[in-house]
Motif scaffolding. Structure first.
Motif, PDB file in Angstrom:
ATOM      1  N   ASP A 188      10.657  53.906   3.337  1.00 53.06           N
ATOM      2  CA  ASP A 188      11.780  54.104   4.248  1.00 53.06           C
ATOM      3  C   ASP A 188      13.100  54.285   3.501  1.00 53.06           C
ATOM      4  O   ASP A 188      13.937  55.098   3.895  1.00 53.06           O
ATOM      5  CB  ASP A 188      11.888  52.928   5.227  1.00 53.06           C
ATOM      6  CG  ASP A 188      10.733  52.918   6.220  1.00 53.06           C
ATOM      7  OD1 ASP A 188      10.276  54.016   6.605  1.00 53.06           O
ATOM      8  OD2 ASP A 188      10.281  51.824   6.602  1.00 53.06           O
ATOM      9  N   HIS A 239       8.991  60.455  10.214  1.00 53.03           N
ATOM     10  CA  HIS A 239       9.776  59.913  11.327  1.00 53.03           C
ATOM     11  C   HIS A 239      10.425  61.062  12.088  1.00 53.03           C
ATOM     12  O   HIS A 239      11.148  61.880  11.500  1.00 53.03           O
ATOM     13  CB  HIS A 239      10.849  58.955  10.810  1.00 53.03           C
ATOM     14  CG  HIS A 239      10.293  57.678  10.261  1.00 53.03           C
ATOM     15  ND1 HIS A 239      10.978  56.895   9.356  1.00 53.03           N
ATOM     16  CD2 HIS A 239       9.110  57.045  10.479  1.00 53.03           C
ATOM     17  CE1 HIS A 239      10.244  55.832   9.051  1.00 53.03           C
ATOM     18  NE2 HIS A 239       9.106  55.910   9.725  1.00 53.03           N
ATOM     19  N   LEU A 252      15.729  54.530  12.314  1.00 61.00           N
ATOM     20  CA  LEU A 252      15.191  53.171  12.382  1.00 61.00           C
ATOM     21  C   LEU A 252      16.001  52.306  13.343  1.00 61.00           C
ATOM     22  O   LEU A 252      15.445  51.437  14.020  1.00 61.00           O
ATOM     23  CB  LEU A 252      15.171  52.560  10.984  1.00 61.00           C
ATOM     24  CG  LEU A 252      14.209  53.239   9.991  1.00 61.00           C
ATOM     25  CD1 LEU A 252      14.402  52.679   8.593  1.00 61.00           C
ATOM     26  CD2 LEU A 252      12.760  53.076  10.443  1.00 61.00           C
ATOM     27  N   GLN A 273      17.773  58.304   7.949  1.00 59.40           N
ATOM     28  CA  GLN A 273      16.702  57.329   8.129  1.00 59.40           C
ATOM     29  C   GLN A 273      17.213  56.092   8.864  1.00 59.40           C
ATOM     30  O   GLN A 273      16.545  55.557   9.764  1.00 59.40           O
ATOM     31  CB  GLN A 273      16.136  56.931   6.757  1.00 59.40           C
ATOM     32  CG  GLN A 273      14.964  55.978   6.801  1.00 59.40           C
ATOM     33  CD  GLN A 273      13.660  56.682   7.090  1.00 59.40           C
ATOM     34  OE1 GLN A 273      13.474  57.238   8.175  1.00 59.40           O
ATOM     35  NE2 GLN A 273      12.762  56.688   6.129  1.00 59.40           N
ATOM     36  N   LEU A 326       9.708  47.664   7.909  1.00 60.76           N
ATOM     37  CA  LEU A 326      10.099  48.760   7.037  1.00 60.76           C
ATOM     38  C   LEU A 326       9.143  48.816   5.855  1.00 60.76           C
ATOM     39  O   LEU A 326       8.798  47.782   5.278  1.00 60.76           O
ATOM     40  CB  LEU A 326      11.536  48.573   6.527  1.00 60.76           C
ATOM     41  CG  LEU A 326      12.627  48.445   7.596  1.00 60.76           C
ATOM     42  CD1 LEU A 326      13.978  48.230   6.942  1.00 60.76           C
ATOM     43  CD2 LEU A 326      12.658  49.680   8.470  1.00 60.76           C
ATOM     44  N   ARG A 344      14.850  53.202  16.805  1.00 60.41           N
ATOM     45  CA  ARG A 344      13.522  52.624  17.055  1.00 60.41           C
ATOM     46  C   ARG A 344      13.635  51.127  17.307  1.00 60.41           C
ATOM     47  O   ARG A 344      12.964  50.575  18.198  1.00 60.41           O
ATOM     48  CB  ARG A 344      12.595  52.899  15.863  1.00 60.41           C
ATOM     49  CG  ARG A 344      11.147  52.513  16.139  1.00 60.41           C
ATOM     50  CD  ARG A 344      10.242  52.811  14.960  1.00 60.41           C
ATOM     51  NE  ARG A 344      10.510  51.936  13.822  1.00 60.41           N
ATOM     52  CZ  ARG A 344       9.812  51.944  12.681  1.00 60.41           C
ATOM     53  NH1 ARG A 344       8.818  52.812  12.541  1.00 60.41           N
ATOM     54  NH2 ARG A 344      10.107  51.121  11.706  1.00 60.41           N
ATOM     55  N   TYR A 345      14.506  50.455  16.562  1.00 59.21           N
ATOM     56  CA  TYR A 345      14.708  49.017  16.744  1.00 59.21           C
ATOM     57  C   TYR A 345      15.288  48.715  18.122  1.00 59.21           C
ATOM     58  O   TYR A 345      14.909  47.729  18.766  1.00 59.21           O
ATOM     59  CB  TYR A 345      15.630  48.499  15.645  1.00 59.21           C
ATOM     60  CG  TYR A 345      16.062  47.069  15.812  1.00 59.21           C
ATOM     61  CD1 TYR A 345      15.149  46.023  15.705  1.00 59.21           C
ATOM     62  CD2 TYR A 345      17.385  46.751  16.095  1.00 59.21           C
ATOM     63  CE1 TYR A 345      15.549  44.706  15.857  1.00 59.21           C
ATOM     64  CE2 TYR A 345      17.799  45.436  16.256  1.00 59.21           C
ATOM     65  CZ  TYR A 345      16.876  44.423  16.141  1.00 59.21           C
ATOM     66  OH  TYR A 345      17.261  43.118  16.307  1.00 59.21           O
TER      67      TYR A 345
END
Length: 489
Positions: A299, A153, A283, A279, A295, A286-287
């Motif tokens: 993750d 990521h 995430l 992380q 996920l 990204r959401y």
């Protein structure tokens, strides 16, 4: 051809256009005098009102574009859901990891405030390695990407189409071809070169490529349906297999991206439970862009202690509803007992930050400000130089680094707290950009950061108060004019 009768009967436009224009300017001035100060800091309101009073129509247009931090309601609701998820994750993790008090009152106060304004709690059992050599950071990232077995990521503000961008892209492609799940989240404006050069190639290999905060139409911004185009995702985070993380100031771009002005950075490589917080920030971002809740097991792997450091993420940005990074720094400066060292490429503080430095100096705290002697933004450099006089009067020691463009952003408070990340010490970073910093409560990590700071000081010129006061009037006037626009920077 003669004018129609109804037009020929109107007064000559030369007679009424001037008064009408003057009337419109005064209408703008008076209206903005009421509207602008609402829910704004006094300094920011003064800046905008000054512009509006001198150039009403231009000021009105610029205010419509930049005057308010337009953050769409849909993103705010998503961020609220994310924070609830972080709370649930934190509750689960708290039962799995060792607990205990933080080293001293400064750490306890700082950690408690960060948890309240940034959602993340301090986590024990981490190893934090500070890396201040540009090529070594790139090499380490490539090695860790090549070792990844589950996920890669990457969240970056700048991702350039140059040798460094090519090197990282090739490593991601190799990982994707091994079956590793790869996601690359890049700021749509800052990383436009890399997005244009590599998106098709990465997506063809199965890599998820997501532009963050894509620039929308002017009408969408004015209607409040889109964030302002100058609200950017300025974070720099890399997470591999949910076990190894990088956070700091370094983008994916050649060190010599500006000829004659190489970048010098500081990055923290992290292993241990705090990687889950890096992380989570990735995430969450990204959401916000994709509504992707998918996920994998990699993750958030089991969180085993891996070192002696206590660490805590401090994400910030307009979606949090408050300038939480600024709030944390001001609080820690007020609580400092011995020494504060701030390293930043851009220093355009607000009144509360200046006051914290002033009070610290009066309390006998040693305060050092490390800046680059040359930076990539001349206007901002002049604006920050306008603060030097008052800072020197306070007793702040200002050091101008000669060797390179010091793009690193980090802080040490006393012997127990270190902060490293993407946050500049300016109004833009505090109020407009999405930023991320890692706060570390570990005397050994602080010692290592102090050694890096001492290297900076050895290669810097210290600003002398008397010499600075003797600079030419034209220079002083230009700096003060630039400072008037501090709230726009």
């Amino acid at each position: 051809m003669p004018l129609p009768p109804f037009l020929s009967s109107l007064p000559d436009p030369a007679l009424w256009w001037g008064p009408l224009f003057t009337l419109s300017e005064w209408a703008i001035r008076l209206t903005m005098l009421v509207y602008v100060p609402q829910r704004r800091a006094p300094a920011a309101a003064r800046t905008w009102l000054l512009l509006v009073f001198f150039l009403p129509w231009l000021g009105l247009l610029l205010y419509a574009l930049f005057g308010r931090i337009y953050y769409p309601k849909s993103r705010s609701l998503k961020l609220a859901r994310i924070n609830r998820g972080i709370e649930q994750l934190r509750t689960r993790i708290s039962h799995e990891l060792p607990q205990g008090p933080l080293p001293d009152a400064l750490c306890q106060a700082g950690a408690g405030l960060i948890e309240r304004v940034g959602s993340f709690a301090p986590m024990r059992g981490n190893t934090v390695t500070l890396m201040d050599r540009y090529d070594e950071v790139v090499a380490a990232m490539v090695a860790d990407i090549d070792a990844a077995a589950q996920s890669v990521h990457i969240l970056m503000y700048i991702y350039a189409a140059d040798a460094t961008g090519r090197t990282i892209t090739d490593a991601v492609l190799r990982a994707a071809r091994r079956g590793v799940r790869c996601s690359v989240l890049l700021d749509a404006l800052g990383a436009r070169g890399g997005l244009k050069a590599y998106t098709d190639e990465l997506r063809h290999a199965g890599v998820q490529v997501v532009p963050a905060l894509p620039v929308q139409s002017l009408s969408a911004v004015l209607k409040g349906k889109s964030a302002r185009f100058d609200l950017r995702n300025h974070r720099k985070i890399v997470v591999l297999d949910g076990r190894v993380g990088y956070i700091g100031s370094q983008n994916i771009v050649d060190a010599e991206s500006m000829p004659g002005l190489p970048n010098e950075e500081l990055v923290a490589r992290v292993t241990g439970p705090a990687v889950s917080q890096l992380q989570a920030v990735f995430l969450a971002d990204r959401y916000l862009e994709t509504s992707d809740r998918d996920l994998g097991a990699a993750d958030f792997p089991p969180l085993a202690p891996d070192g002696p450091s206590i660490a805590q993420m401090l994400p910030s940005g307009p979606g949090y509803g408050t300038q939480n990074a600024q709030m944390v720094l001001v609080s820690m400066i007020h609580n400092a007992m011995r020494r504060v060292v701030i390293t930043t490429p851009y220093f355009v503080p607000d009144e509360s930050f200046l006051q914290a430095l002033h009070v610290a100096c009066y309390r006998g705290v040693e305060v050092h400000l490390v800046l680059s002697q040359r930076i990539d933004q001349r206007f901002t450099q002049s604006a920050q130089e306008a603060y030097f006089g008052v800072l020197l009067e306070f007793g702040v020691q200002i050091h101008l680094y000669r060797a390179a463009f010091l793009h690193a952003k980090h802080v040490t408070i006393d012997d127990t707290v270190a902060m490293v990340g993407s946050t500049n010490m300016d109004i833009r970073s505090f109020a407009l950009n999405a930023e991320a910093a890692l706060v570390i409560y570990d005397r050994e990590v602080v010692k290592k950061m102090v050694r890096i700071q001492q290297r900076y000081l050895a290669d810097s010129d210290t600003v002398v108060r008397e010499k600075w006061a003797a600079r030419p009037l034209r220079t002083r006037t230009w700096q003060n004019l630039c400072r008037l626009a501090d709230s726009l920077l």
